[in-house]
Design a protein around this motif. Structure first.
Motif: not given
Length: 320
Positions: A236-262
């Motif tokens: 089963p996919l660990n939700p932490r992996l999606i959180a990490r993917a969001m952290e990565s895309v957030r940095l690439r797109l210059g989004l704020p820290a509030s840009a989480t999966p939720h």
């Protein structure tokens, strides 16, 4: 006296508290975390009651509680730094215990406790992404160096969060059987959310396409009863992996820290409301038990409107 010490509570009241907590766990299907939190909340009040009047808190002392005792307790708790939200939870626990005692103990009048009001607390506004940012996240969620099926998997997950308003736990709880429903034209999902609340969620064509693309590329067999979304080793996919993917895309797109999966679920609700969506319909789609929980998005919409007003109105600009 140490806060919550057993000596502050009479044996009879301690026994009643234990029975109530067992009742919560067995009949109300409360989690261990909830039971422990309720135990701490009620014990703290009983300890305060004992110190407030002297002697151990017993059934007679609890029976004699007045509104002023509850006000004194809340004032003491606020002075110790407890926030309004935490105190509201503690009062809710105390009311639940008092209601249970009133049903069980002859002559126990819980009116004073049940009529007590918790201090108001300001519900924090969700922090959604704007529409362009949400769309960019769903289109570029994964690093280009990731395997094709992983990129497709992450895109499918965030499409469900933004396109259906799912919680991450709900998206990752989907099975192969659910994927067949997603693929059906005009498909929908039956989601079992918090508190066992069931809701029906329509699936947008773009989301269905994202899930189908992932299934075509996924190297693992997805049986009807098995998890739809898989990790690198097939588990089963660990939700932490999606959180990490969001952290990565957030940095690439210059989004704020509030840009989480939720934040994608918040964005789903806010964008629907901005487009004229009915608040009660959005409540059903999100699976909120109370409309007041959904109404927080009207605050977000108003805040965004005021931001636009201050940025564009000539008087607002000249005043700045």
């Amino acid at each position: 006296m140490t806060k919550g010490a057993p000596s502050a509570i009479s044996p009879a009241l301690r026994d009643a508290l234990s029975q109530w907590l067992s009742h919560l766990g067995a009949l109300n299907d409360a989690s261990d975390h909830t039971v422990n939190a309720y135990r701490a909340d009620v014990t703290e009040f009983l300890d305060f009651l004992a110190r407030h009047h002297g002697g151990a808190a017993g059934l007679d002392q609890l029976r004699a509680v007045e509104t002023r005792d509850l006000r004194a307790w809340m004032a003491h708790a606020r002075a110790e730094g407890r926030g309004a939200r935490t105190l509201a939870r503690a009062l809710s626990a105390l009311k639940s215990f008092a209601r249970w005692l009133a049903d069980r103990e002859a002559g126990f009048d819980a009116t004073a406790i049940l009529s007590a009001r918790a201090p108001r607390h300001q519900r924090p506004l969700p922090r959604p992404l704007d529409e362009d940012a949400a769309r960019a996240v769903t289109e570029t969620i994964s690093d280009e160096k990731a395997e094709a099926w992983v990129r497709a998997r992450d895109a499918a997950v965030v499409s469900l969060l933004y396109g259906c308003g799912l919680r991450i736990s709900e998206a990752l709880g989907l099975t192969g059987r659910d994927s067949a429903r997603i693929a059906t034209p005009g498909g929908s999902l039956t989601i079992l959310g918090k508190g066992g609340k069931e809701r029906m969620v329509p699936v947008l064509p773009a989301t269905a396409e994202a899930v189908a693309a992932y299934q075509r590329l996924c190297p693992w067999d997805i049986a009807p009863q098995s998890p739809l979304f898989r990790g690198m080793r097939g588990g089963p996919l660990n939700p932490r992996l999606i959180a990490r993917a969001m952290e990565s895309v957030r940095l690439r797109l210059g989004l704020p820290a509030s840009a989480t999966p939720h934040a994608l679920r918040h964005s789903f609700a806010t964008h629907l409301l901005s487009a004229g969506g009915d608040l009660r319909a959005i409540q059903e789609l999100l699976g909120h038990a109370n409309l007041s929980t959904t109404q927080v998005y009207t605050g977000v919409d108003t805040a965004r409107l005021m931001e636009a007003y201050r940025a564009a109105h000539p008087r607002a600009k000249s005043a700045g």
